[in-house]
Design a protein around this motif. Sequence first.
Motif, PDB file in Angstrom:
ATOM      1  N   ASP B   1       0.839  -1.206   0.000  1.00  0.00           N
ATOM      2  CA  ASP B   1       0.000   0.000   0.000  1.00  0.00           C
ATOM      3  C   ASP B   1       0.868   1.248   0.000  1.00  0.00           C
ATOM      4  OD1 ASP B   1      -2.602  -1.351   2.141  1.00  0.00           O
ATOM      5  OD2 ASP B   1      -2.200  -1.547   0.008  1.00  0.00           O
ATOM      6  N   ALA B   2       0.304   2.338  -0.531  1.00  0.00           N
ATOM      7  CA  ALA B   2       1.091   3.546  -0.746  1.00  0.00           C
ATOM      8  C   ALA B   2       1.089   4.468   0.452  1.00  0.00           C
ATOM      9  CB  ALA B   2       0.566   4.281  -1.967  1.00  0.00           C
ATOM     10  N   GLY B   3       0.717   4.002   1.634  1.00  0.00           N
ATOM     11  CA  GLY B   3       0.756   4.855   2.804  1.00  0.00           C
ATOM     12  C   GLY B   3      -0.354   5.875   2.811  1.00  0.00           C
ATOM     13  N   ILE B   4      -1.543   5.474   2.416  1.00  0.00           N
ATOM     14  CA  ILE B   4      -2.700   6.357   2.427  1.00  0.00           C
ATOM     15  C   ILE B   4      -3.765   5.746   3.321  1.00  0.00           C
ATOM     16  CG2 ILE B   4      -4.389   7.592   1.027  1.00  0.00           C
ATOM     17  CD1 ILE B   4      -2.832   6.698  -1.430  1.00  0.00           C
ATOM     18  N   THR B   5      -4.303   6.544   4.212  1.00  0.00           N
ATOM     19  CA  THR B   5      -5.441   6.102   5.005  1.00  0.00           C
ATOM     20  C   THR B   5      -6.575   7.086   4.835  1.00  0.00           C
ATOM     21  OG1 THR B   5      -4.574   7.235   6.958  1.00  0.00           O
ATOM     22  CG2 THR B   5      -4.032   4.895   6.710  1.00  0.00           C
ATOM     23  N   GLN B   6      -7.790   6.560   4.911  1.00  0.00           N
ATOM     24  CA  GLN B   6      -8.980   7.401   4.835  1.00  0.00           C
ATOM     25  C   GLN B   6      -9.828   7.130   6.071  1.00  0.00           C
ATOM     26  OE1 GLN B   6      -9.558   6.635   0.094  1.00  0.00           O
ATOM     27  NE2 GLN B   6     -11.154   7.815   1.095  1.00  0.00           N
ATOM     28  N   SER B   7     -10.413   8.188   6.603  1.00  0.00           N
ATOM     29  CA  SER B   7     -11.288   8.016   7.750  1.00  0.00           C
ATOM     30  C   SER B   7     -12.481   8.958   7.669  1.00  0.00           C
ATOM     31  CB  SER B   7     -10.508   8.269   9.053  1.00  0.00           C
ATOM     32  OG  SER B   7      -9.957   9.570   9.049  1.00  0.00           O
ATOM     33  N   PRO B   8     -13.664   8.505   8.097  1.00  0.00           N
ATOM     34  CA  PRO B   8     -13.934   7.122   8.471  1.00  0.00           C
ATOM     35  C   PRO B   8     -13.987   6.222   7.248  1.00  0.00           C
ATOM     36  CG  PRO B   8     -15.974   8.358   8.408  1.00  0.00           C
ATOM     37  CD  PRO B   8     -14.873   9.357   8.131  1.00  0.00           C
ATOM     38  N   ARG B   9     -14.065   4.943   7.442  1.00  0.00           N
ATOM     39  CA  ARG B   9     -14.205   4.023   6.313  1.00  0.00           C
ATOM     40  C   ARG B   9     -15.669   3.861   5.915  1.00  0.00           C
ATOM     41  NH1 ARG B   9     -10.675   0.296   5.014  1.00  0.00           N
ATOM     42  NH2 ARG B   9     -12.016   0.314   3.151  1.00  0.00           N
TER      43      ARG B   9
END
Lengths: 115, 113
Positions: B1-9
């Motif tokens: 993974d490219a080190g991206i997080t999204q919140s909330p899911r």
Amino acid sequence: QQQVKQSPQSLIVQKGGISIINCAYENTAFDYFPWYQQFPGKGPALLIAIRPDVSEKKEGRFTISFNKSAKQFSLHIMDSQPGDSATYFCAPQKAGGTSYGKLTFGQGTILTVHP
Amino acid sequence: DAGITQSPRHKVTETGTPVTLRCHQTENHRYMYWYRQDPGHGLRLIHYSYGVKDTDKGEVSDGYSVSRSKTEDFLLTLESATSSQTSVYFCAISPGTGGREQYFGPGTRLTVT
């Protein structure tokens, strides 16, 4: 405004067969032609891309063919495998400058590869 | 993974309420994008950023605003959510090679009731 038209919408192929997905575009300013692969519940992932100065690019079982005069490019998947079952998007773009690489996605092709 | 997080899911909200989605990257990439995905439409660009505090509108920006006060965070706000904004929202990042290589986050499924 349909700048990018992708076909077919869905495709069923037997294992070992060849999958072909086509993309037609209108904007002659596009200068980078990627295909993205998306599995259910996941974000799209860059699969393969081509620049307009070449007519074909091959990476393993995946090949892009590019026809600048026809404003079309296609994705060929050789020896298709069940693990290739996914949705595929073409997303041509004008890279760099003040375009900042904005992607224009086609509508997607759902590929199903039967064992 | 490219080190991206999204919140909330995942989020369910009511019509008329404000909603903010967050995209966080650990790659220090210059370009960030917000797309929405709807059946039959592929993905469509909402807003994008080409640097801290530098943002611009995409194809479907009406009803959305964005902010980027730090390189790593790109926020998407629905000022007053409507049912037509029910969708899956994806954030993407690019290292700045003209935006040629974009890496997508896992997505946020938003339902507006």
